[in-house]
Design an enzyme around this catalytic site. Sequence first.
Site, PDB file in Angstrom:
ATOM      1  N   ASP A 475       4.442  -2.997   1.289  1.00 54.33           N
ATOM      2  CA  ASP A 475       3.201  -3.276   0.549  1.00 54.33           C
ATOM      3  C   ASP A 475       3.449  -4.308  -0.546  1.00 54.33           C
ATOM      4  OD1 ASP A 475       0.560  -3.003  -0.254  1.00 54.33           O
ATOM      5  OD2 ASP A 475       0.631  -0.814  -0.353  1.00 54.33           O
ATOM      6  N   ASP A 537      -8.028  -1.762   2.922  1.00 55.46           N
ATOM      7  CA  ASP A 537      -8.081  -0.388   2.421  1.00 55.46           C
ATOM      8  C   ASP A 537      -9.440   0.244   2.704  1.00 55.46           C
ATOM      9  OD1 ASP A 537      -5.507  -0.300   1.582  1.00 55.46           O
ATOM     10  OD2 ASP A 537      -5.928  -0.698  -0.527  1.00 55.46           O
TER      11      ASP A 537
HETATM   12  C1  GLA Z   1      -2.211  -0.258  -1.244  1.00 51.74           C
HETATM   13  C2  GLA Z   1      -2.282  -0.073   0.256  1.00 51.74           C
HETATM   14  C3  GLA Z   1      -2.684   1.349   0.566  1.00 51.74           C
HETATM   15  C4  GLA Z   1      -1.725   2.304  -0.061  1.00 51.74           C
HETATM   16  C5  GLA Z   1      -1.627   2.057  -1.547  1.00 51.74           C
HETATM   17  C6  GLA Z   1      -0.540   2.881  -2.172  1.00 51.74           C
HETATM   18  O1  GLA Z   1      -3.472  -0.225  -1.810  1.00 51.74           O
HETATM   19  O2  GLA Z   1      -3.142  -0.986   0.833  1.00 51.74           O
HETATM   20  O3  GLA Z   1      -2.755   1.537   1.951  1.00 51.74           O
HETATM   21  O4  GLA Z   1      -0.459   2.156   0.535  1.00 51.74           O
HETATM   22  O5  GLA Z   1      -1.364   0.693  -1.827  1.00 51.74           O
HETATM   23  O6  GLA Z   1      -0.449   2.668  -3.525  1.00 51.74           O
END
Ligand code: GLA
Length: 730
Positions: A475, A537
């Site tokens: 990420d 997300d």
């Molecule tokens: C980002 C990712 C999510 C999750 C969060 C965790 O927003 O896109 O899928 O992994 O971080 O903090």
Amino acid sequence: MITYLESARQFQLDTPRASYVLALADEGFLCHVYWGKRIAPQDLTDLMRLGEAPFVPSQNERERASFMDCAPFEYPAAGTGDYREPAFVMETPDGGRTCDLRYVSHRIYSGKYNSAVLPHTWGNGCETLEITMQDAPSGLTVRLSYTVFEGLDAVIRSAVIENETAQDVTLRRVLSASVDLDDDRFEMISLYGSWARERQMQRVPLHHGKQRIDSMRGESSHQYSPFFALVRPETTEQTGEAYGFTLIYSGNFTAQAELTQFCQTRAQIGIQPEDFAWLLQSDGCRFDVPEAVLVYSDEGLGGMSRTFHKLFTDHLIRSKYRYAERPVLINNWEATYFDFSLEKLCGIAEEAARLGIELFVLDDGWFGRRDSDNCSLGDWTPDQRKLPGGLKPLTDHITGKGMRFGLWFEPEMISPDSDLFRAHPDYAIGIEGRPRTQSRAQYVLDYSRREVRDAVWEQMKKILDSAPISYIKWDMNRQLTEVPRAELWHKYMLGVYDLMERLVTGYPDILLENCSGGGARFDAGMLYYSPQIWASDDTDAKERLRIQYGASLFMPPAAIGSHVSVCPNHATGRNTPFATRANVAMNGTFGYELNVASLSDDEKAQIPEQIARWHSISHLIREGAQYRLANPFAPSGFAAQANADYDAWMYISRDRTDALLTYVQITAEANMKSRRIKLAGLDPEMTYRFALDGTEHTKTGAYLMQCGLLIRNLWGDMTSVQIRLKATAE
Ligand code: GLA
């Protein structure tokens, strides 16, 4: 595939349905001649219109500047009279920015140049035209590369800049591709958005001046994707011309179309020149320019996308998973966020395993003392409070249930509240004497420094070697600020690529999924390392129709990370049927992101069937051809097909014997007749067997494409059907 016509000093790149032609004009200028539907090799140099006033410079020195300002240059530099946007700008030590690139030599060879530091296309069955250009006064050399792969209507462009002179120069602008198209009858398609609203499509007519999308964020971004297409006003999903451009790069980019005074269109894509500077030292230093992919289609947007999909699947993704079955995963993020314990995770895993889910992914919150997003990035050791004994008891439990295990990392980040920051505050990007801007309470590590990358890598390796980890989610949850030197933007990306390279070569069996606050790094550069990228997300099925449509314009559907989550959806509050959530997630990687224990019995009961169905169709999504039958971005554009009331798409195996149709009724309407959906991409001569409304049918491909299927009015919003079609000998 590539020919040189000596009499016309013309190079022609032929692919199955397209030709890309360039030629040397008087005085060694390299000019664009033609890009479009395939044409037999012949002298096309008249198309450069160099005989029209203002004349070729050598015959009319008096009007040299006018010539420079309208000739169709293949790699325009600055300072000698071309006032359109240049592709290349360098600065000599005296501060001058003039450069005049002229032909020196060329070669045509089988294979291609592969950068050692950048993601790139690869593989057999390709040919390359390399043209060496030089700025004689400074001696700087630019080697342009044009590669074509067998069977694909794409041209890969890149360049290597070489400084074999005795003085340093600073590169200020090094775009990957610039094409001077000969007319102005274009509309520009690009993708805009925001966090949780990525890749919304817009389609607007070109206007005089420059229209640009770009990123200055240190990543390709949620806001704009490094992709655009120039299409004709009449181009639809299935018909008409489309010219697609994308960049195999994940950092700052620019992409633009400039409509000139003579109604020609200069299309460009490359590294963002704003705040770009790269010192290219004397005596042989080189700079590799990222690859740009240029696709031509005369089969509409669909044809363009399918070329991108196939090129990226066959010649960019390296992971062993590009053609292989991938495990169906469950991710705990939306199920628990930071609030979990060993017991809670084991509970989810146990139920998931019982329902047939194959991989358990532990997301953010497992390391340091991370109870929220306020701390611990940089401290990659398991949090003993949540996971007593580390990862082992959890992985033992998970593997004991027959599942595989995956883990989340955010390797490029550092929390001010972390042991790493306390020990090495200088590791975070910043400018001496200025406060650093926080975003999500974190800073970005200076990946241009090897010792910083090593510090993270050592920690990651320890974890990877300590547990049976078969999947990683990488990420990146904030953009760059307080960048101390212009060159850091690109050096940062090279550092990220270096660490990803270590990961994929050191642990080749790991399935890597990229992610950046959802889909802020959804670009072709990342595909070189990870066969799938989390797209957003926002897991709401209705919103996902648009996000996944936009993403599929240039990225392979099997790379689009998509999961079934709970309702009301955490991003929108919307309720949609569980079955449709799965059908929509199957237009991507397919997985779950929820607490299975919280599902109703009816929903739980659907999961084993969904997984079995996924495994019977996933090869179509990975290797088949995608045909979008509707456009969820109504009412703009595509008058004939736009329809926000429904969406539909198909996948067809390469031999066209096996196909899958998914239809989603977005909005229900009372008292409506069935909707006729005309299929696409089938073999008109083949007969297909399929079940619809509980009855078996056999129809020819011609019938299904010309007459279509009648999909009855369904009951409720976001209802859907999925139909498998198989060729039969009948
Ligand atoms: C980002 C990712 C999510 C999750 C969060 C965790 O927003 O896109 O899928 O992994 O971080 O903090």
